[in-house]
Design a protein around this motif. Structure first.
Motif, PDB file in Angstrom:
ATOM      1  N   ALA A  30       0.931  -1.400  -0.146  1.00  0.00           N
ATOM      2  CA  ALA A  30       0.361  -0.023  -0.102  1.00  0.00           C
ATOM      3  C   ALA A  30       0.861   1.451   0.043  1.00  0.00           C
ATOM      4  O   ALA A  30       0.658   2.150  -0.682  1.00  0.00           O
ATOM      5  CB  ALA A  30      -1.032  -0.018   1.232  1.00  0.00           C
ATOM      6  N   LEU A  31       2.068   1.148   0.763  1.00  0.00           N
ATOM      7  CA  LEU A  31       2.842   2.380   0.910  1.00  0.00           C
ATOM      8  C   LEU A  31       3.649   2.573  -0.410  1.00  0.00           C
ATOM      9  O   LEU A  31       3.799   3.737  -0.957  1.00  0.00           O
ATOM     10  CB  LEU A  31       3.930   2.210   1.959  1.00  0.00           C
ATOM     11  N   GLN A  32       3.961   1.616  -1.145  1.00  0.00           N
ATOM     12  CA  GLN A  32       4.575   1.504  -2.471  1.00  0.00           C
ATOM     13  C   GLN A  32       3.805   2.069  -3.620  1.00  0.00           C
ATOM     14  O   GLN A  32       4.420   3.198  -4.193  1.00  0.00           O
ATOM     15  CB  GLN A  32       5.164   0.500  -2.778  1.00  0.00           C
ATOM     16  N   LYS A  33       2.406   1.856  -3.353  1.00  0.00           N
ATOM     17  CA  LYS A  33       1.340   2.439  -4.367  1.00  0.00           C
ATOM     18  C   LYS A  33       1.257   3.928  -4.218  1.00  0.00           C
ATOM     19  O   LYS A  33       1.010   4.786  -5.077  1.00  0.00           O
ATOM     20  CB  LYS A  33       0.005   1.607  -4.282  1.00  0.00           C
ATOM     21  N   PRO A  36       5.364   6.289  -4.953  1.00  0.00           N
ATOM     22  CA  PRO A  36       6.209   5.771  -5.933  1.00  0.00           C
ATOM     23  C   PRO A  36       7.716   6.015  -5.553  1.00  0.00           C
ATOM     24  O   PRO A  36       8.426   5.249  -5.937  1.00  0.00           O
ATOM     25  CB  PRO A  36       5.705   6.282  -7.275  1.00  0.00           C
ATOM     26  N   ASP A  37       7.801   7.060  -5.094  1.00  0.00           N
ATOM     27  CA  ASP A  37       9.370   7.444  -4.799  1.00  0.00           C
ATOM     28  C   ASP A  37       9.996   7.051  -3.332  1.00  0.00           C
ATOM     29  O   ASP A  37      11.061   7.101  -3.013  1.00  0.00           O
ATOM     30  CB  ASP A  37       9.409   9.028  -4.818  1.00  0.00           C
ATOM     31  N   ILE A  38       9.035   6.193  -2.599  1.00  0.00           N
ATOM     32  CA  ILE A  38       9.644   5.747  -1.348  1.00  0.00           C
ATOM     33  C   ILE A  38      10.751   4.707  -1.581  1.00  0.00           C
ATOM     34  O   ILE A  38      10.478   3.876  -2.567  1.00  0.00           O
ATOM     35  CB  ILE A  38       8.433   4.977  -0.547  1.00  0.00           C
ATOM     36  N   LYS A  39      11.513   4.885  -0.700  1.00  0.00           N
ATOM     37  CA  LYS A  39      12.723   3.729  -0.560  1.00  0.00           C
ATOM     38  C   LYS A  39      12.661   2.683   0.376  1.00  0.00           C
ATOM     39  O   LYS A  39      12.476   3.174   1.694  1.00  0.00           O
ATOM     40  CB  LYS A  39      14.059   4.446  -0.702  1.00  0.00           C
ATOM     41  N   GLU A 194      -1.601   5.409  10.195  1.00  0.00           N
ATOM     42  CA  GLU A 194      -0.368   5.543  10.764  1.00  0.00           C
ATOM     43  C   GLU A 194       0.498   6.270   9.942  1.00  0.00           C
ATOM     44  O   GLU A 194       1.525   7.124  10.190  1.00  0.00           O
ATOM     45  CB  GLU A 194       0.083   4.641  11.644  1.00  0.00           C
ATOM     46  N   PHE A 195       0.460   5.842   8.541  1.00  0.00           N
ATOM     47  CA  PHE A 195       1.396   6.187   7.492  1.00  0.00           C
ATOM     48  C   PHE A 195       0.602   7.344   6.430  1.00  0.00           C
ATOM     49  O   PHE A 195       1.276   8.038   5.836  1.00  0.00           O
ATOM     50  CB  PHE A 195       1.971   5.193   6.634  1.00  0.00           C
ATOM     51  N   ILE A 196      -0.656   7.202   6.240  1.00  0.00           N
ATOM     52  CA  ILE A 196      -1.323   7.737   5.237  1.00  0.00           C
ATOM     53  C   ILE A 196      -2.729   8.214   5.861  1.00  0.00           C
ATOM     54  O   ILE A 196      -3.663   7.617   6.373  1.00  0.00           O
ATOM     55  CB  ILE A 196      -1.863   7.050   4.302  1.00  0.00           C
ATOM     56  N   ARG A 197      -2.680   9.621   6.134  1.00  0.00           N
ATOM     57  CA  ARG A 197      -3.800  10.412   6.927  1.00  0.00           C
ATOM     58  C   ARG A 197      -3.929  11.560   6.527  1.00  0.00           C
ATOM     59  O   ARG A 197      -3.474  12.762   6.877  1.00  0.00           O
ATOM     60  CB  ARG A 197      -3.410  10.176   8.500  1.00  0.00           C
ATOM     61  N   PRO A 198      -5.304  11.668   5.659  1.00  0.00           N
ATOM     62  CA  PRO A 198      -5.623  13.009   5.157  1.00  0.00           C
ATOM     63  C   PRO A 198      -6.114  13.867   6.068  1.00  0.00           C
ATOM     64  O   PRO A 198      -5.935  15.358   5.968  1.00  0.00           O
ATOM     65  CB  PRO A 198      -6.824  12.706   4.161  1.00  0.00           C
ATOM     66  N   GLY A 199      -6.704  13.388   7.274  1.00  0.00           N
ATOM     67  CA  GLY A 199      -7.060  14.247   8.248  1.00  0.00           C
ATOM     68  C   GLY A 199      -6.366  14.393   9.305  1.00  0.00           C
ATOM     69  O   GLY A 199      -5.142  14.114   9.196  1.00  0.00           O
TER      70      GLY A 199
END
Length: 394
Positions: A30-33, A36-39, A194-199
């Motif tokens: 999910a984080l890679q999607k 895209p620039d994440i290592k 915890e990694f992707i939070r719009p709010g």
């Protein structure tokens, strides 16, 4: 990617075959999607089964992920069942090939040194911290080194009596969640926040008499017409919350029954309001949240760390904790002025323990301490300014 500012990383623990590896893979994908620039650096430990008999597990492979896969494109055997040891360590009926793990560790150590000075989204994946991996001293040293950095990580943690298991579980500076067969599907959505939070999640905390409920009501009156904000409180007005309030006034439940109700009420709250609001980009402002449970129930004799794991498994961590700091003696005077009946000694003794628990909790979050001895109008103005700044930063 939302930074782990006050925790070094996420550790997922649980019994065998509850889905630790599957959850780690889901979060990685999910984080890679999403970025895209994440290592990403690390490995996943996958089961190996007989081709004809899919049910029989015959070993484990180390599957490199992210940047490590460029160096090691194929899985490396970690352990094989019913194989002569020839000097290799054993775990039960498995022979463990620590040299393959240490090949990956050599590259991971090199990579860790390299990325310490880099900016951008970087994440380490370690699946798992288990009995087989702990046969390698190099593995223990690598993970200890990773803990000393500010590089975020996701790791899975096995169970057992090995001292390193207990040491990792006791760490204060990590987010530790426990997966079960019952909660593993829910944890996908909950932990991804915890990694992707719009709010944003802002919580008001403090001992009884600190004034946070008055401030929360004032915030609601001033901001309720702004669609960005969602206001709520715990215990909630739901079925479990109502039972909690009745029990708190009557005092007819055991502390174990009370804790169970708090957790059920919070889980319902998280699923029905907190997670949907955060995903929709709302600013959620709560009057009390799970830090209250840890502080208050901890004062009832429950283990502090176990309370933290129990709550943080189900509840997204706050983006900002506003702590209304008030001396216990002042709190007691305010409660007396309100005509609240209590045993002075027991109440003071309990409030002192609660205040001590809060002091242990505050370093785990982005915290803003407020002087709750100030006039309430000044405190309200200060909180409004803090919230405005927090929202403008996002």
């Amino acid at each position: 990617m939302r930074p782990f500012t006050f925790r070094r990383g996420l550790i997922i623990t649980g019994n065998p075959r509850t889905g630790k590896t599957t959850l780690a893979k889901y979060l990685t994908d999910a984080l890679q999607k999403a970025f895209p620039d994440i290592k990403i650096f690390g490995f996943i430990t996958e089961e190996v089964r007989k081709e004809q008999e899919k049910r029989e597990r015959v070993g484990f492979n180390l599957v490199p992920v992210g940047e490590v896969k460029k160096e090691f494109p194929l899985p490396l055997p970690l352990a094989k069942k019913h194989t002569p040891s020839n000097g290799h360590p054993k775990v039960g009926s498995y022979t463990v090939f620590t040299e393959n793990l240490e090949k990956l560790l050599s590259f991971l150590n090199f990579s860790l040194s390299k990325v310490l000075s880099e900016k951008g989204n970087i994440l380490f994946i370690i699946d798992e911290i288990g009995k087989m991996e702990l046969k390698s001293t190099q593995f223990i040293l690598f993970f200890e080194r990773l803990l000393e950095t500010n590089i975020p990580f996701i790791a899975t943690l096995g169970k057992g009596d090995h001292p390193f298991f207990q040491r990792i579980k006791a760490l204060d500076n990590v987010l530790l969640c426990e997966i079960t067969l019952e909660n593993r599907d829910f944890l996908r959505e909950r932990l991804l926040l915890e990694f992707i939070r719009p709010g944003s999640l802002i919580v008001l905390e403090g001992i009884d008499g600190a004034g946070k409920t008055t401030v929360h009501q004032a915030l609601f009156e001033r901001l309720r017409d702004d669609p960005r904000y969602v206001f709520s409180h715990e215990p909630t007005n739901g079925g479990y919350g109502k039972r909690l309030r009745e029990a708190l006034s009557r005092g007819d439940l055991t502390k174990e029954e009370m804790l169970s109700l708090f957790i059920k009420d919070r889980l319902e709250h998280v699923k029905s309001l907190i997670i949907p609001s955060l995903k929709a980009g709302k600013v959620v402002i709560l009057d009390r949240y799970y830090p209250s449970t840890v502080a208050y129930q901890g004062a009832e004799g429950f283990d502090f760390k176990e309370l933290l794991i129990l709550n943080e498994t189900i509840a997204p961590t706050p983006d900002l904790l506003l702590y209304f700091d008030l001396p216990v003696e002042t709190a007691l005077m305010r409660l007396k002025e309100r005509g609240i009946a209590y045993s002075m000694f027991e109440r003071k003794d309990k409030l002192l323990r609660i205040a001590e628990n809060y002091q242990k909790l505050l370093p785990l979050f982005k915290t803003c301490k407020l002087d709750a001895t100030k006039p309430i109008d000044k405190v309200i103005h200060e909180v409004l300014s803090i919230i405005s700044e927090q929202v403008s930063l996002e």
